[in-house]
Design an enzyme around this catalytic site. Structure first.
Site, PDB file in Angstrom:
ATOM      1  N   ASP A   2      71.606  34.229  44.034  1.00 37.74           N
ATOM      2  CA  ASP A   2      73.023  34.240  43.653  1.00 37.74           C
ATOM      3  C   ASP A   2      73.293  35.250  42.522  1.00 37.74           C
ATOM      4  O   ASP A   2      74.432  35.394  42.076  1.00 37.74           O
ATOM      5  CB  ASP A   2      73.544  32.830  43.301  1.00 37.74           C
ATOM      6  CG  ASP A   2      72.831  32.207  42.107  1.00 37.74           C
ATOM      7  OD1 ASP A   2      71.619  32.392  41.975  1.00 37.74           O
ATOM      8  OD2 ASP A   2      73.506  31.517  41.309  1.00 37.74           O
ATOM      9  N   HIS A  19      69.815  24.263  35.090  1.00 41.17           N
ATOM     10  CA  HIS A  19      71.022  24.593  34.313  1.00 41.17           C
ATOM     11  C   HIS A  19      71.273  23.566  33.208  1.00 41.17           C
ATOM     12  O   HIS A  19      70.993  22.383  33.366  1.00 41.17           O
ATOM     13  CB  HIS A  19      72.241  24.638  35.235  1.00 41.17           C
ATOM     14  CG  HIS A  19      72.110  25.631  36.348  1.00 41.17           C
ATOM     15  ND1 HIS A  19      72.511  26.935  36.225  1.00 41.17           N
ATOM     16  CD2 HIS A  19      71.581  25.508  37.593  1.00 41.17           C
ATOM     17  CE1 HIS A  19      72.263  27.586  37.363  1.00 41.17           C
ATOM     18  NE2 HIS A  19      71.696  26.736  38.202  1.00 41.17           N
ATOM     19  N   HIS A  61      62.957  17.235  41.925  1.00 39.10           N
ATOM     20  CA  HIS A  61      63.715  18.430  41.544  1.00 39.10           C
ATOM     21  C   HIS A  61      64.442  18.146  40.236  1.00 39.10           C
ATOM     22  O   HIS A  61      64.953  17.055  40.046  1.00 39.10           O
ATOM     23  CB  HIS A  61      64.746  18.773  42.621  1.00 39.10           C
ATOM     24  CG  HIS A  61      65.619  19.940  42.242  1.00 39.10           C
ATOM     25  ND1 HIS A  61      65.131  21.223  42.180  1.00 39.10           N
ATOM     26  CD2 HIS A  61      66.913  20.005  41.864  1.00 39.10           C
ATOM     27  CE1 HIS A  61      66.105  22.026  41.786  1.00 39.10           C
ATOM     28  NE2 HIS A  61      67.193  21.321  41.590  1.00 39.10           N
ATOM     29  N   ASP A 101      77.165  29.651  31.405  1.00 39.06           N
ATOM     30  CA  ASP A 101      76.857  28.956  32.662  1.00 39.06           C
ATOM     31  C   ASP A 101      77.467  27.549  32.683  1.00 39.06           C
ATOM     32  O   ASP A 101      77.161  26.721  31.837  1.00 39.06           O
ATOM     33  CB  ASP A 101      75.321  28.907  32.766  1.00 39.06           C
ATOM     34  CG  ASP A 101      74.785  28.074  33.924  1.00 39.06           C
ATOM     35  OD1 ASP A 101      75.580  27.595  34.752  1.00 39.06           O
ATOM     36  OD2 ASP A 101      73.543  27.934  33.984  1.00 39.06           O
ATOM     37  N   SER A 127      67.342  20.188  37.598  1.00 31.70           N
ATOM     38  CA  SER A 127      68.226  21.339  37.569  1.00 31.70           C
ATOM     39  C   SER A 127      67.692  22.404  36.614  1.00 31.70           C
ATOM     40  O   SER A 127      67.056  22.103  35.611  1.00 31.70           O
ATOM     41  CB  SER A 127      69.614  20.897  37.126  1.00 31.70           C
ATOM     42  OG  SER A 127      70.427  22.027  36.956  1.00 31.70           O
ATOM     43  N   GLY A 139      76.724  31.160  61.717  1.00 34.05           N
ATOM     44  CA  GLY A 139      76.357  32.485  62.182  1.00 34.05           C
ATOM     45  C   GLY A 139      76.559  33.569  61.154  1.00 34.05           C
ATOM     46  O   GLY A 139      76.179  34.708  61.354  1.00 34.05           O
ATOM     47  N   HIS A 178      80.124  30.960  36.087  1.00 36.78           N
ATOM     48  CA  HIS A 178      79.114  30.374  36.978  1.00 36.78           C
ATOM     49  C   HIS A 178      79.444  28.923  37.322  1.00 36.78           C
ATOM     50  O   HIS A 178      78.799  27.995  36.845  1.00 36.78           O
ATOM     51  CB  HIS A 178      77.724  30.465  36.324  1.00 36.78           C
ATOM     52  CG  HIS A 178      76.573  30.355  37.300  1.00 36.78           C
ATOM     53  ND1 HIS A 178      76.234  29.178  37.906  1.00 36.78           N
ATOM     54  CD2 HIS A 178      75.686  31.272  37.753  1.00 36.78           C
ATOM     55  CE1 HIS A 178      75.173  29.380  38.693  1.00 36.78           C
ATOM     56  NE2 HIS A 178      74.828  30.643  38.622  1.00 36.78           N
ATOM     57  N   HIS A 218      67.160  35.053  41.053  1.00 42.25           N
ATOM     58  CA  HIS A 218      67.748  34.199  42.088  1.00 42.25           C
ATOM     59  C   HIS A 218      68.742  34.964  42.954  1.00 42.25           C
ATOM     60  O   HIS A 218      69.434  35.858  42.479  1.00 42.25           O
ATOM     61  CB  HIS A 218      68.452  32.997  41.448  1.00 42.25           C
ATOM     62  CG  HIS A 218      67.499  31.935  40.990  1.00 42.25           C
ATOM     63  ND1 HIS A 218      67.823  30.990  40.055  1.00 42.25           N
ATOM     64  CD2 HIS A 218      66.211  31.685  41.355  1.00 42.25           C
ATOM     65  CE1 HIS A 218      66.780  30.192  39.860  1.00 42.25           C
ATOM     66  NE2 HIS A 218      65.789  30.605  40.631  1.00 42.25           N
ATOM     67  N   HIS A 233      64.978  28.740  32.713  1.00 44.36           N
ATOM     68  CA  HIS A 233      65.707  28.472  33.941  1.00 44.36           C
ATOM     69  C   HIS A 233      64.653  28.043  34.953  1.00 44.36           C
ATOM     70  O   HIS A 233      63.514  27.804  34.564  1.00 44.36           O
ATOM     71  CB  HIS A 233      66.467  29.755  34.341  1.00 44.36           C
ATOM     72  CG  HIS A 233      67.405  29.607  35.491  1.00 44.36           C
ATOM     73  ND1 HIS A 233      68.133  28.474  35.700  1.00 44.36           N
ATOM     74  CD2 HIS A 233      67.727  30.458  36.513  1.00 44.36           C
ATOM     75  CE1 HIS A 233      68.868  28.634  36.791  1.00 44.36           C
ATOM     76  NE2 HIS A 233      68.640  29.827  37.307  1.00 44.36           N
TER      77      HIS A 233
HETATM   78 ZN   LIG Z   1      72.900  31.286  39.325  1.00 47.29          ZN
HETATM   79 ZN   LIG Z   2      69.586  31.008  38.736  1.00 45.84          ZN
END
Ligand SMILES: [Zn+2]
Ligand SMILES: [Zn+2]
Length: 555
Positions: A84, A375, A371, A202, A373, A55, A397, A82, A148
């Site tokens: 985040d 990163h 998919h 990162d 990554s 919730g 990160h 993004h 990215h």
């Molecule tokens: Zn990020």
């Molecule tokens: Zn990102």
């Protein structure tokens, strides 16, 4: 690593860096750079809730440090689009006014986000292109392109009289990125020549050996999916994974399918990225969701959100049959094109199971490379350190174990242990006279955002929501005779979200008897005793623990 010792410019003043989010967790990234009291903020991210936070829409960093110094904030730089890194922007702008610096796509995504909350006018956003630099307060910030999973991401060279810091943002070293723009290696080398005091990089994939595969490997996987799928194809991913939209679009073109986006954020983001030229999809390829649902199944692909198992996302709704426009059906091929964020594994897995149950064929990361990554992995991380040759290193990160592993890599390539600092949210670090030291801790706990408001939802409420959503609720209405203290008639039992699969009659009768017995025997703690008896009985019979509410009316 001799060169990192050289210091051509005399260092002046003190630079403080303060992580308010993103260190010790994946998400809610926010870093504060403070030179002699003047502040630059890098990123304003949010974090999606973990399983046990029912919730709650999302979590944002605690920005009280900034609120206390709101006039000192000279600018906010957003590295890429993004959530985040962008998701908390409106909460920050509600508290302080500072210019925002972003590349064109990031700006477009920020503006859409702000417009959805009626805050478009509050923001002063300045467009910066990768390769440019800006003077922001005492800082000179170089924006350099990084690869990215979204176009137009940048890393930052942040210079001030105390020294030059390289802040990577999210990056990988992809030589064949979807948009054909590799990370700006030349800029990284230039930073090295200028002398990098500290590198903040990162850490997401620091546990992964080797190199992160190029985004290109996904093309083959999608090609196969499109070749084999007998009916509709649904691709679920993040609404901000613009590169993935391009790849799905390319596959759709090749295999003669029309493409539709489902969900407000997905539709908005695709439109922005197309307008700005970051997503190249011809008009003739695109249809809206309604149209797609009326076309032949084998002629459409629908992109939607929900790859993290979020119950309120499109895929989440489809998986439990509660979407208002359409349903999953036999023959559908559903691709989850993303990696579960730590903490979401369980809900992702549940979603996959439910989709299979509904007759769809589900394809996810474990089955095919749908998919990769966004990163860097270990070899890229080491290359970055060699390219920049920082004196000091701070992993950012990531969860603590990822930060630790990243620090280990830095030691392996020769950065002395005393020049590496693993810090978590709220722990500030100071640089002065070419030295690094831990400084004070600042408040950096979570702020939970639910619905449209910000604030605390007590743990009690959270637990109740949890019970309700998972197990349903049982309400027992007991009418007692005031004089005899005996129940006057059969207890009334109402269930919501519980009895459906349990097949009612027998269980319900047993439950009623149980309540009547308990009420007859109870002395003093009637309500509590009945609650307990009902819970125990239901758990014994069904292994479930619905929320139990007992009302006692006295007549
Ligand atoms: Zn990020
Ligand atoms: Zn990102």
């Amino acid at each position: 690593m001799k060169q990192h010792e050289k210091q051509e410019n005399p260092r002046k003043g003190t630079l403080k860096i303060i992580p308010l989010g993103g260190l010790g967790e994946v998400g809610a990234n926010m870093m504060v750079y403070e030179y002699e009291g003047e502040i630059l903020v890098v990123d304003t991210g949010l974090m999606f809730p973990e399983n046990d936070m029912l919730g709650i829409d999302y979590i944002i960093p605690d920005i009280s440090y900034l609120i206390q110094r709101r006039n000192k904030v000279k600018g906010i730089v957003i590295t890429h689009g993004h959530e985040d890194h962008t998701g908390a922007i409106r909460h920050v702008l509600e508290e302080l006014q500072a210019p925002i610096y972003a590349t064109p796509l990031t700006r477009g995504l920020l503006e859409a986000k702000l417009a959805r909350n009626g805050m478009a006018k509050k923001a002063h956003i300045e467009t910066v292109n990768a390769g440019e630099s800006r003077k922001i307060g005492p800082f000179t910030v170089d924006f350099f392109h990084v690869c990215h999973s979204i176009p137009d991401g940048v890393g930052l060279g942040i210079d001030c009289p105390a020294g030059l810091v390289v802040h990577t943002g999210d990056y990988k070293f992809d030589h064949t990125p979807v948009d054909n723009k590799p990370t700006d290696y030349a800029k990284l080398a230039e930073f090295q020549r200028r002398g990098v005091m500290a590198l903040l990089a990162d850490s997401t994939n620091s546990e992964r050996k080797g190199w992160t595969p190029s985004e290109r490997v996904i093309d083959d996987a999608f090609d196969k999916v499109f070749r084999d799928a007998p009916g509709r194809i649904l691709v679920a991913t993040f609404a901000s994974l613009i590169s993935r939209m391009q790849q799905v679009g390319n596959a759709a073109l090749k295999h003669n399918r029309k493409m539709a986006f489902a969900g407000v954020s997905m539709v908005d983001n695709a439109a922005i990225a197309r307008t700005l030229g970051y997503l190249k999809l011809p008009d003739s390829l695109l249809v809206n969701l309604e149209e797609a649902l009326h076309m032949k199944d084998s002629e459409v692909v629908i992109m939607c959100t929900g790859s993290q198992g979020e119950p309120t996302s499109i895929l989440g709704r489809l998986s439990n049959g509660s979407h208002r426009i359409f349903d999953v059906k036999k023959g559908d091929t559903i691709v989850l094109s993303s990696h579960p964020i730590p903490g979401n594994e369980e809900s992702v897995s549940g979603t996959i199971n439910r989709l299979f149950e509904r007759g769809a064929n589900v394809i996810y990361e474990a089955l095919a490379p749908v998919h990769v990554s966004g990163h860097a992995s270990q070899e890229e991380m080491k290359l970055l350190m060699h390219l920049t040759r920082p004196k000091f290193f701070i992993p950012i990160h990531g969860e603590l174990r990822q930060l630790k592993q990243h620090a280990q890599l830095a030691r392996e390539i020769g950065i002395p242990a005393e020049n590496i600092e693993v810090i978590l949210n709220g722990q500030s670090v100071e640089f002065s006279n070419g030295k690094m030291r831990l400084a004070e801790r600042v408040p950096a706990s979570y702020v939970r955002v639910h619905g449209s408001g910000v604030g605390d939802v007590s743990d009690m409420v959270m637990q109740e929501r949890d019970l309700l959503s998972k197990e349903g609720v049982i309400i027992v209405n007991l009418t007692m005779d005031k004089s005899t203290n005996r129940s006057m008639k059969d207890p009334e039992i109402i269930t919501r979200g519980f009895m459906a699969q349990q097949g009612g009659g027998e269980l319900m009768n047993g439950l009623k008897n149980r309540v009547t017995d308990t009420a007859a025997k109870a002395n003093g703690h009637l309500q509590k005793d009945v609650e307990q008896a009902v819970s125990n009985y239901l758990y014994r019979e069904t292994r479930r623990k619905p929320m139990v509410l007992v009302n006692i009316n006295k007549n």
